[in-house]
Design a protein around this motif. Structure first.
Motif, PDB file in Angstrom:
ATOM      1  N   LEU A 155       0.830  -1.219   0.000  1.00  0.00           N
ATOM      2  CA  LEU A 155       0.000   0.000   0.000  1.00  0.00           C
ATOM      3  C   LEU A 155       0.854   1.254   0.000  1.00  0.00           C
ATOM      4  N   MET A 156       2.018   1.183   0.650  1.00  0.00           N
ATOM      5  CA  MET A 156       2.851   2.371   0.798  1.00  0.00           C
ATOM      6  C   MET A 156       3.856   2.557  -0.333  1.00  0.00           C
ATOM      7  N   SER A 157       3.925   1.658  -1.291  1.00  0.00           N
ATOM      8  CA  SER A 157       4.920   1.779  -2.361  1.00  0.00           C
ATOM      9  C   SER A 157       4.721   3.069  -3.155  1.00  0.00           C
ATOM     10  N   GLY A 158       3.635   3.164  -3.886  1.00  0.00           N
ATOM     11  CA  GLY A 158       3.369   4.374  -4.649  1.00  0.00           C
ATOM     12  C   GLY A 158       3.033   5.561  -3.777  1.00  0.00           C
ATOM     13  N   ALA A 159       2.456   5.291  -2.596  1.00  0.00           N
ATOM     14  CA  ALA A 159       2.089   6.390  -1.696  1.00  0.00           C
ATOM     15  C   ALA A 159       3.320   7.156  -1.230  1.00  0.00           C
ATOM     16  N   PHE A 160       4.383   6.448  -0.893  1.00  0.00           N
ATOM     17  CA  PHE A 160       5.597   7.113  -0.440  1.00  0.00           C
ATOM     18  C   PHE A 160       6.260   7.910  -1.573  1.00  0.00           C
ATOM     19  N   VAL A 161       6.328   7.321  -2.740  1.00  0.00           N
ATOM     20  CA  VAL A 161       6.939   8.034  -3.875  1.00  0.00           C
ATOM     21  C   VAL A 161       6.153   9.307  -4.170  1.00  0.00           C
TER      22      VAL A 161
ATOM     23  N   GLY B 122      -8.253   7.706  -4.687  1.00  0.00           N
ATOM     24  CA  GLY B 122      -7.021   8.477  -4.601  1.00  0.00           C
ATOM     25  C   GLY B 122      -5.888   7.897  -5.425  1.00  0.00           C
ATOM     26  N   SER B 123      -5.650   6.595  -5.278  1.00  0.00           N
ATOM     27  CA  SER B 123      -4.559   5.970  -6.040  1.00  0.00           C
ATOM     28  C   SER B 123      -4.866   5.944  -7.532  1.00  0.00           C
ATOM     29  N   GLY B 124      -6.134   5.682  -7.883  1.00  0.00           N
ATOM     30  CA  GLY B 124      -6.532   5.716  -9.295  1.00  0.00           C
ATOM     31  C   GLY B 124      -6.437   7.116  -9.867  1.00  0.00           C
ATOM     32  N   GLY B 125      -6.762   8.116  -9.039  1.00  0.00           N
ATOM     33  CA  GLY B 125      -6.681   9.495  -9.496  1.00  0.00           C
ATOM     34  C   GLY B 125      -5.266   9.921  -9.813  1.00  0.00           C
ATOM     35  N   ILE B 126      -4.309   9.474  -9.006  1.00  0.00           N
ATOM     36  CA  ILE B 126      -2.902   9.781  -9.292  1.00  0.00           C
ATOM     37  C   ILE B 126      -2.500   9.160 -10.629  1.00  0.00           C
ATOM     38  N   LEU B 127      -2.925   7.938 -10.883  1.00  0.00           N
ATOM     39  CA  LEU B 127      -2.595   7.281 -12.151  1.00  0.00           C
ATOM     40  C   LEU B 127      -3.183   8.036 -13.344  1.00  0.00           C
ATOM     41  N   LEU B 128      -4.389   8.524 -13.189  1.00  0.00           N
ATOM     42  CA  LEU B 128      -5.069   9.171 -14.309  1.00  0.00           C
ATOM     43  C   LEU B 128      -4.610  10.608 -14.547  1.00  0.00           C
TER      44      LEU B 128
ATOM     45  N   LEU C 239      -4.552  20.516  -6.930  1.00  0.00           N
ATOM     46  CA  LEU C 239      -5.263  19.334  -7.422  1.00  0.00           C
ATOM     47  C   LEU C 239      -4.483  18.058  -7.110  1.00  0.00           C
ATOM     48  N   LEU C 240      -3.172  18.097  -7.306  1.00  0.00           N
ATOM     49  CA  LEU C 240      -2.351  16.933  -6.966  1.00  0.00           C
ATOM     50  C   LEU C 240      -2.482  16.582  -5.482  1.00  0.00           C
ATOM     51  N   ALA C 241      -2.454  17.592  -4.626  1.00  0.00           N
ATOM     52  CA  ALA C 241      -2.541  17.374  -3.181  1.00  0.00           C
ATOM     53  C   ALA C 241      -3.889  16.786  -2.791  1.00  0.00           C
ATOM     54  N   ILE C 242      -4.968  17.309  -3.359  1.00  0.00           N
ATOM     55  CA  ILE C 242      -6.314  16.849  -3.009  1.00  0.00           C
ATOM     56  C   ILE C 242      -6.526  15.413  -3.459  1.00  0.00           C
ATOM     57  N   ILE C 243      -6.094  15.094  -4.671  1.00  0.00           N
ATOM     58  CA  ILE C 243      -6.244  13.716  -5.169  1.00  0.00           C
ATOM     59  C   ILE C 243      -5.485  12.742  -4.277  1.00  0.00           C
ATOM     60  N   PHE C 244      -4.258  13.099  -3.934  1.00  0.00           N
ATOM     61  CA  PHE C 244      -3.448  12.208  -3.107  1.00  0.00           C
ATOM     62  C   PHE C 244      -4.042  12.065  -1.698  1.00  0.00           C
ATOM     63  N   ALA C 245      -4.614  13.146  -1.168  1.00  0.00           N
ATOM     64  CA  ALA C 245      -5.215  13.104   0.166  1.00  0.00           C
ATOM     65  C   ALA C 245      -6.382  12.129   0.233  1.00  0.00           C
ATOM     66  N   LEU C 246      -7.071  11.914  -0.874  1.00  0.00           N
ATOM     67  CA  LEU C 246      -8.161  10.935  -0.885  1.00  0.00           C
ATOM     68  C   LEU C 246      -7.652   9.552  -0.503  1.00  0.00           C
TER      69      LEU C 246
ATOM     70  N   ILE D  96       4.208   4.487 -12.131  1.00  0.00           N
ATOM     71  CA  ILE D  96       4.688   3.100 -12.102  1.00  0.00           C
ATOM     72  C   ILE D  96       4.541   2.514 -10.707  1.00  0.00           C
ATOM     73  N   THR D  97       4.933   3.268  -9.699  1.00  0.00           N
ATOM     74  CA  THR D  97       4.842   2.752  -8.332  1.00  0.00           C
ATOM     75  C   THR D  97       3.413   2.763  -7.812  1.00  0.00           C
ATOM     76  N   MET D  98       2.601   3.722  -8.260  1.00  0.00           N
ATOM     77  CA  MET D  98       1.218   3.781  -7.786  1.00  0.00           C
ATOM     78  C   MET D  98       0.372   2.631  -8.316  1.00  0.00           C
ATOM     79  N   VAL D  99       0.776   2.021  -9.417  1.00  0.00           N
ATOM     80  CA  VAL D  99       0.085   0.822  -9.902  1.00  0.00           C
ATOM     81  C   VAL D  99       0.113  -0.274  -8.825  1.00  0.00           C
ATOM     82  N   ILE D 100       1.266  -0.435  -8.183  1.00  0.00           N
ATOM     83  CA  ILE D 100       1.409  -1.430  -7.124  1.00  0.00           C
ATOM     84  C   ILE D 100       0.427  -1.134  -5.989  1.00  0.00           C
ATOM     85  N   THR D 101       0.362   0.126  -5.593  1.00  0.00           N
ATOM     86  CA  THR D 101      -0.535   0.527  -4.507  1.00  0.00           C
ATOM     87  C   THR D 101      -1.992   0.278  -4.862  1.00  0.00           C
ATOM     88  N   LEU D 102      -2.393   0.630  -6.062  1.00  0.00           N
ATOM     89  CA  LEU D 102      -3.781   0.426  -6.482  1.00  0.00           C
ATOM     90  C   LEU D 102      -4.150  -1.053  -6.489  1.00  0.00           C
TER      91      LEU D 102
END
Length: 439
Positions: free
Chosen positions: A255-261, A319-325, A349-356, A416-422
């Motif tokens: 869960l924290m792979s893409g989240a940390f990056v 949130g994770s899907g939003g970062i990918l998109l 917008l980046l901050a709000i999407i990630f906060a989800l 790339i890393t957020m795919v793992i998290t999603l």
């Protein structure tokens, strides 16, 4: 919110009013202070590279500076192992008091350290050791702080309350960013790189003692007290976590792979990204980072509130899907923005999407584990992921841009890393909204 505290005649009596706020503040304030200390390295990375890693190529010096920044993350699993054990054995409060002192002292050492020109190779070596001590402290802080807040909340507001642990971290980074913005405006580049950066680090010792006395004045969580009195706490929590909760620990790590990056590239790397790669003034990068952090801090408790109503998983997927998109097109807008206003909209917008994702994610991971192994079970995979993904994020981004010449390497790496998290959110994480936190 109704908090509970240990009393002689009422083992689980309510704590209300001013005292309630004090407990919440004690859980958050150390996070604020630790992440101010921890984050200022990233904000003053250019000054540190000049003083401790002088080379003929400024980019090589900056990469070396970020390598030492990464050492703090490599050391975080040590803190997770060590203080995770203490958190489950001697209590959340006592562990938090120790970690804030360690952070303040190690930060002070970095501020007082002679440069490479003064003491040679010993300077970057001592810097690396101090950075690792910071990492050990941060690794021990997080699991205990999250458990402390979660165990003083109620089931229907737990995600909202625990989201303030992330708010505390962001506020610490914000204070660091504002410090960088202030210093970059009042000092010339030469003065800032020479000695101005040290002021923020030397302030660490004040932070350490303030955080220590704040935490010494509160009682242990009722959940830990009950476990201790009933002899139901684990004698070897780390062993038991690995033995009985391996799947949960793997889930936390992924869960924290893409989240940390994403966290470090959006919330800490921006001043370097703006100044070094987009070739804009440093104060623009600092101000945008400050705005990003404010948007993130506002969005976090809203996401936590929504997670208490609708569950953790839907928000985490959004949130994770939003970062990918959206991260690539948003970074493209940032790189080609012709106005400061456009840049502000993009970073918000980046901050709000990630906060989800982050709003419910923290409480979700802590809810995976029972009380007797919660700090160990949560801290160890979290900090291992920190070492692998967070500690290398800014160094990897700098290296990728340097090698490809493409500033869009940053969102590509994030995706790339957020795919793992999603994928971990969809297939491994099981909704924890209604779990009993005191068991």
């Amino acid at each position: 919110m109704e908090l509970k505290a240990q009393t002689p005649n009422n083992p689980v009596g309510p704590v209300k009013g001013t005292k309630k706020n004090k407990y919440l503040m004690a859980g958050i304030i150390g996070n604020v202070m630790e992440w101010f200390d921890y984050g200022i390295y990233g904000y003053f990375a250019v000054a540190i590279s000049v003083n401790f890693f002088p080379t003929n190529d400024p980019m090589v010096s900056l990469i070396l500076s970020f390598m030492v920044f990464g050492l703090g993350f490599v050391a975080r699993p040590i803190g997770g192992f060590l203080f995770g054990h203490f958190g489950d054995k001697i209590g959340r409060k006592n562990t938090l008091s120790l970690t804030v002192i360690l952070m303040g002292v190690s930060t002070f050492i970095m501020g007082a350290l002679p440069t490479y020109a003064q003491i040679g190779i010993a300077a970057p070596i001592i810097l690396a050791i101090a950075r690792m001590l910071q990492g050990i402290s941060a690794g021990g802080e997080w699991g205990s702080a999250v458990s402390f807040l979660g165990e003083y909340s109620k089931p229907n507001n737990r995600a909202f309350i625990v989201s303030f642990s992330q708010v505390g971290s962001a506020l610490g980074l914000l204070l660091g960013s504002l410090t960088g913005l202030l210093f970059s405006n009042i000092f010339s580049t030469e003065v800032l790189n020479d000695w101005g950066w040290r002021i923020a680090f030397l302030f660490g010792i004040v932070i350490a003692f303030f955080g220590y006395f704040m935490r010494k004045g509160v009682e242990e969580t009722p959940v830990f007290q009950e476990a201790k009195e009933s002899k139901s706490f684990s004698e070897k929590p780390l062993r038991d976590a690995f033995k009985h909760h391996r799947t949960g620990m793997v889930t936390c790590f992924l869960l924290m792979s893409g989240a940390f990056v994403t966290y470090w590239l959006i919330l800490s790397f921006m001043p370097t990204y703006i100044s070094q790669f987009l070739k804009l003034p440093m104060n623009v990068g600092f101000s945008l980072t400050a705005i990003t952090l404010v948007a993130y801090m506002i969005a976090l408790p809203i996401a936590g509130f929504l997670a208490d109503r609708f569950g953790r998983k839907p928000l985490m997927i959004a949130g994770s899907g939003g970062i990918l998109l959206f991260s690539y097109p948003l970074f493209s807008l940032l790189a080609n923005a012709e106005s400061y206003g456009t840049m502000v909209v993009v970073v918000c917008l980046l901050a709000i999407i990630f906060a989800l994702f982050q709003g419910p994610n923290t409480v979700a991971m802590s809810e995976i584990f029972p009380a007797k192994v919660r700090v160990s079970g949560f801290s160890v995979p979290y900090q291992l992921a920190s070492a692998v993904f967070a500690g290398t994020a800014m160094m990897a981004a700098t290296w990728l841009i340097n090698k490809t010449g493409n500033v869009m390497a940053v969102p590509i790496y994030m995706c790339i890393t957020m795919v793992i998290t999603l994928l971990a959110t969809i297939f491994l994480y099981k909704e924890t909204k209604n779990v009993q936190f005191d068991k």
